[in-house]
Design a protein around this motif. Sequence first.
Motif, PDB file in Angstrom:
ATOM      1  N   PRO A  31     -25.166 -40.907  29.513  1.00 29.49           N
ATOM      2  CA  PRO A  31     -24.967 -39.726  30.365  1.00 29.49           C
ATOM      3  C   PRO A  31     -24.814 -38.416  29.593  1.00 29.49           C
ATOM      4  O   PRO A  31     -25.405 -37.405  29.969  1.00 29.49           O
ATOM      5  CB  PRO A  31     -23.699 -40.058  31.151  1.00 29.49           C
ATOM      6  CG  PRO A  31     -23.614 -41.546  31.135  1.00 29.49           C
ATOM      7  CD  PRO A  31     -24.219 -41.975  29.827  1.00 29.49           C
ATOM      8  N   TRP A  32     -24.040 -38.414  28.525  1.00 25.74           N
ATOM      9  CA  TRP A  32     -23.833 -37.185  27.742  1.00 25.74           C
ATOM     10  C   TRP A  32     -25.127 -36.761  27.047  1.00 25.74           C
ATOM     11  O   TRP A  32     -25.482 -35.589  27.021  1.00 25.74           O
ATOM     12  CB  TRP A  32     -22.722 -37.365  26.711  1.00 25.74           C
ATOM     13  CG  TRP A  32     -21.367 -37.460  27.312  1.00 25.74           C
ATOM     14  CD1 TRP A  32     -20.617 -38.592  27.450  1.00 25.74           C
ATOM     15  CD2 TRP A  32     -20.590 -36.404  27.879  1.00 25.74           C
ATOM     16  NE1 TRP A  32     -19.427 -38.293  28.061  1.00 25.74           N
ATOM     17  CE2 TRP A  32     -19.377 -36.954  28.331  1.00 25.74           C
ATOM     18  CE3 TRP A  32     -20.795 -35.034  28.035  1.00 25.74           C
ATOM     19  CZ2 TRP A  32     -18.383 -36.191  28.928  1.00 25.74           C
ATOM     20  CZ3 TRP A  32     -19.803 -34.283  28.631  1.00 25.74           C
ATOM     21  CH2 TRP A  32     -18.616 -34.862  29.071  1.00 25.74           C
ATOM     22  N   GLY A  33     -25.826 -37.719  26.443  1.00 29.96           N
ATOM     23  CA  GLY A  33     -27.083 -37.412  25.764  1.00 29.96           C
ATOM     24  C   GLY A  33     -28.144 -36.909  26.732  1.00 29.96           C
ATOM     25  O   GLY A  33     -28.871 -35.957  26.438  1.00 29.96           O
ATOM     26  N   ALA A  34     -28.241 -37.542  27.897  1.00 30.02           N
ATOM     27  CA  ALA A  34     -29.201 -37.115  28.922  1.00 30.02           C
ATOM     28  C   ALA A  34     -28.880 -35.710  29.405  1.00 30.02           C
ATOM     29  O   ALA A  34     -29.768 -34.874  29.561  1.00 30.02           O
ATOM     30  CB  ALA A  34     -29.203 -38.102  30.090  1.00 30.02           C
ATOM     31  N   SER A  35     -27.602 -35.445  29.609  1.00 33.13           N
ATOM     32  CA  SER A  35     -27.172 -34.126  30.069  1.00 33.13           C
ATOM     33  C   SER A  35     -27.542 -33.054  29.051  1.00 33.13           C
ATOM     34  O   SER A  35     -28.058 -31.985  29.409  1.00 33.13           O
ATOM     35  CB  SER A  35     -25.668 -34.137  30.315  1.00 33.13           C
ATOM     36  OG  SER A  35     -25.229 -32.864  30.686  1.00 33.13           O
ATOM     37  N   ARG A  36     -27.297 -33.322  27.769  1.00 35.70           N
ATOM     38  CA  ARG A  36     -27.626 -32.351  26.721  1.00 35.70           C
ATOM     39  C   ARG A  36     -29.141 -32.135  26.641  1.00 35.70           C
ATOM     40  O   ARG A  36     -29.619 -31.010  26.539  1.00 35.70           O
ATOM     41  CB  ARG A  36     -27.091 -32.831  25.374  1.00 35.70           C
ATOM     42  CG  ARG A  36     -27.446 -31.933  24.186  1.00 35.70           C
ATOM     43  CD  ARG A  36     -26.974 -30.473  24.336  1.00 35.70           C
ATOM     44  NE  ARG A  36     -25.568 -30.385  24.554  1.00 35.70           N
ATOM     45  CZ  ARG A  36     -24.645 -30.334  23.605  1.00 35.70           C
ATOM     46  NH1 ARG A  36     -24.980 -30.354  22.353  1.00 35.70           N
ATOM     47  NH2 ARG A  36     -23.376 -30.252  23.919  1.00 35.70           N
ATOM     48  N   PHE A  37     -29.914 -33.215  26.693  1.00 33.32           N
ATOM     49  CA  PHE A  37     -31.368 -33.096  26.646  1.00 33.32           C
ATOM     50  C   PHE A  37     -31.871 -32.225  27.794  1.00 33.32           C
ATOM     51  O   PHE A  37     -32.678 -31.309  27.590  1.00 33.32           O
ATOM     52  CB  PHE A  37     -32.026 -34.477  26.695  1.00 33.32           C
ATOM     53  CG  PHE A  37     -33.520 -34.435  26.790  1.00 33.32           C
ATOM     54  CD1 PHE A  37     -34.290 -34.072  25.695  1.00 33.32           C
ATOM     55  CD2 PHE A  37     -34.166 -34.749  27.979  1.00 33.32           C
ATOM     56  CE1 PHE A  37     -35.679 -34.017  25.782  1.00 33.32           C
ATOM     57  CE2 PHE A  37     -35.546 -34.707  28.069  1.00 33.32           C
ATOM     58  CZ  PHE A  37     -36.303 -34.338  26.966  1.00 33.32           C
ATOM     59  N   LEU A  38     -31.398 -32.477  29.010  1.00 36.42           N
ATOM     60  CA  LEU A  38     -31.848 -31.717  30.177  1.00 36.42           C
ATOM     61  C   LEU A  38     -31.402 -30.259  30.088  1.00 36.42           C
ATOM     62  O   LEU A  38     -32.139 -29.355  30.501  1.00 36.42           O
ATOM     63  CB  LEU A  38     -31.348 -32.379  31.459  1.00 36.42           C
ATOM     64  CG  LEU A  38     -31.948 -33.766  31.696  1.00 36.42           C
ATOM     65  CD1 LEU A  38     -31.221 -34.475  32.834  1.00 36.42           C
ATOM     66  CD2 LEU A  38     -33.439 -33.706  31.943  1.00 36.42           C
ATOM     67  N   GLU A  39     -30.231 -30.013  29.532  1.00 36.28           N
ATOM     68  CA  GLU A  39     -29.759 -28.641  29.318  1.00 36.28           C
ATOM     69  C   GLU A  39     -30.727 -27.904  28.376  1.00 36.28           C
ATOM     70  O   GLU A  39     -31.109 -26.764  28.636  1.00 36.28           O
ATOM     71  CB  GLU A  39     -28.356 -28.677  28.717  1.00 36.28           C
ATOM     72  CG  GLU A  39     -27.783 -27.331  28.348  1.00 36.28           C
ATOM     73  CD  GLU A  39     -26.433 -27.471  27.657  1.00 36.28           C
ATOM     74  OE1 GLU A  39     -26.055 -26.509  26.982  1.00 36.28           O
ATOM     75  OE2 GLU A  39     -25.773 -28.523  27.772  1.00 36.28           O
ATOM     76  N   LEU A  40     -31.118 -28.566  27.299  1.00 37.92           N
ATOM     77  CA  LEU A  40     -32.037 -27.954  26.339  1.00 37.92           C
ATOM     78  C   LEU A  40     -33.418 -27.731  26.953  1.00 37.92           C
ATOM     79  O   LEU A  40     -34.070 -26.720  26.675  1.00 37.92           O
ATOM     80  CB  LEU A  40     -32.138 -28.819  25.082  1.00 37.92           C
ATOM     81  CG  LEU A  40     -30.864 -28.882  24.232  1.00 37.92           C
ATOM     82  CD1 LEU A  40     -31.023 -29.902  23.115  1.00 37.92           C
ATOM     83  CD2 LEU A  40     -30.488 -27.521  23.683  1.00 37.92           C
ATOM     84  N   VAL A  41     -33.884 -28.654  27.801  1.00 47.03           N
ATOM     85  CA  VAL A  41     -35.161 -28.467  28.497  1.00 47.03           C
ATOM     86  C   VAL A  41     -35.095 -27.228  29.374  1.00 47.03           C
ATOM     87  O   VAL A  41     -35.991 -26.381  29.351  1.00 47.03           O
ATOM     88  CB  VAL A  41     -35.532 -29.711  29.340  1.00 47.03           C
ATOM     89  CG1 VAL A  41     -36.697 -29.407  30.277  1.00 47.03           C
ATOM     90  CG2 VAL A  41     -35.868 -30.888  28.438  1.00 47.03           C
ATOM     91  N   ARG A  42     -34.006 -27.090  30.139  1.00 51.25           N
ATOM     92  CA  ARG A  42     -33.854 -25.928  31.031  1.00 51.25           C
ATOM     93  C   ARG A  42     -33.839 -24.618  30.253  1.00 51.25           C
ATOM     94  O   ARG A  42     -34.332 -23.597  30.722  1.00 51.25           O
ATOM     95  CB  ARG A  42     -32.575 -26.056  31.851  1.00 51.25           C
ATOM     96  CG  ARG A  42     -32.672 -27.071  32.951  1.00 51.25           C
ATOM     97  CD  ARG A  42     -31.412 -27.086  33.815  1.00 51.25           C
ATOM     98  NE  ARG A  42     -31.445 -28.210  34.709  1.00 51.25           N
ATOM     99  CZ  ARG A  42     -30.768 -29.343  34.515  1.00 51.25           C
ATOM    100  NH1 ARG A  42     -29.989 -29.488  33.466  1.00 51.25           N
ATOM    101  NH2 ARG A  42     -30.863 -30.330  35.376  1.00 51.25           N
ATOM    102  N   GLU A  43     -33.256 -24.622  29.056  1.00 54.33           N
ATOM    103  CA  GLU A  43     -33.178 -23.421  28.224  1.00 54.33           C
ATOM    104  C   GLU A  43     -34.498 -23.106  27.528  1.00 54.33           C
ATOM    105  O   GLU A  43     -34.649 -22.052  26.921  1.00 54.33           O
ATOM    106  CB  GLU A  43     -32.108 -23.586  27.148  1.00 54.33           C
ATOM    107  CG  GLU A  43     -30.702 -23.577  27.672  1.00 54.33           C
ATOM    108  CD  GLU A  43     -29.674 -23.818  26.574  1.00 54.33           C
ATOM    109  OE1 GLU A  43     -30.046 -23.831  25.372  1.00 54.33           O
ATOM    110  OE2 GLU A  43     -28.500 -23.987  26.915  1.00 54.33           O
TER     111      GLU A  43
END
Length: 93
Positions: A44-56
Amino acid sequence: EREVGKAIILAGGQESIQVRCETSVKGGTEYEEMDILVHTDWSPWGASRFLELVREGYYNGCALNRVVPKFLTQFGIGANYEARTVRRVDQIP
């Protein structure tokens, strides 16, 4: 001029989220799409960080370092030096 290498979030559910990336061979003029299925329940934490970076837009213009068909694609070094420098100290809790 066409911007290559953009990553966008397409769809998501409780267990996975689909991200689409546009790719090309360096210097090439042919483009392909690659879908990444992010299993949020695996990390969950890794997925959240990856998606945050995609959005940015962190991965826009990112190189694919290694591709093993139907198994893995290795990437992650953002093309933007300033964004990389800021994110270098970030940690996933």
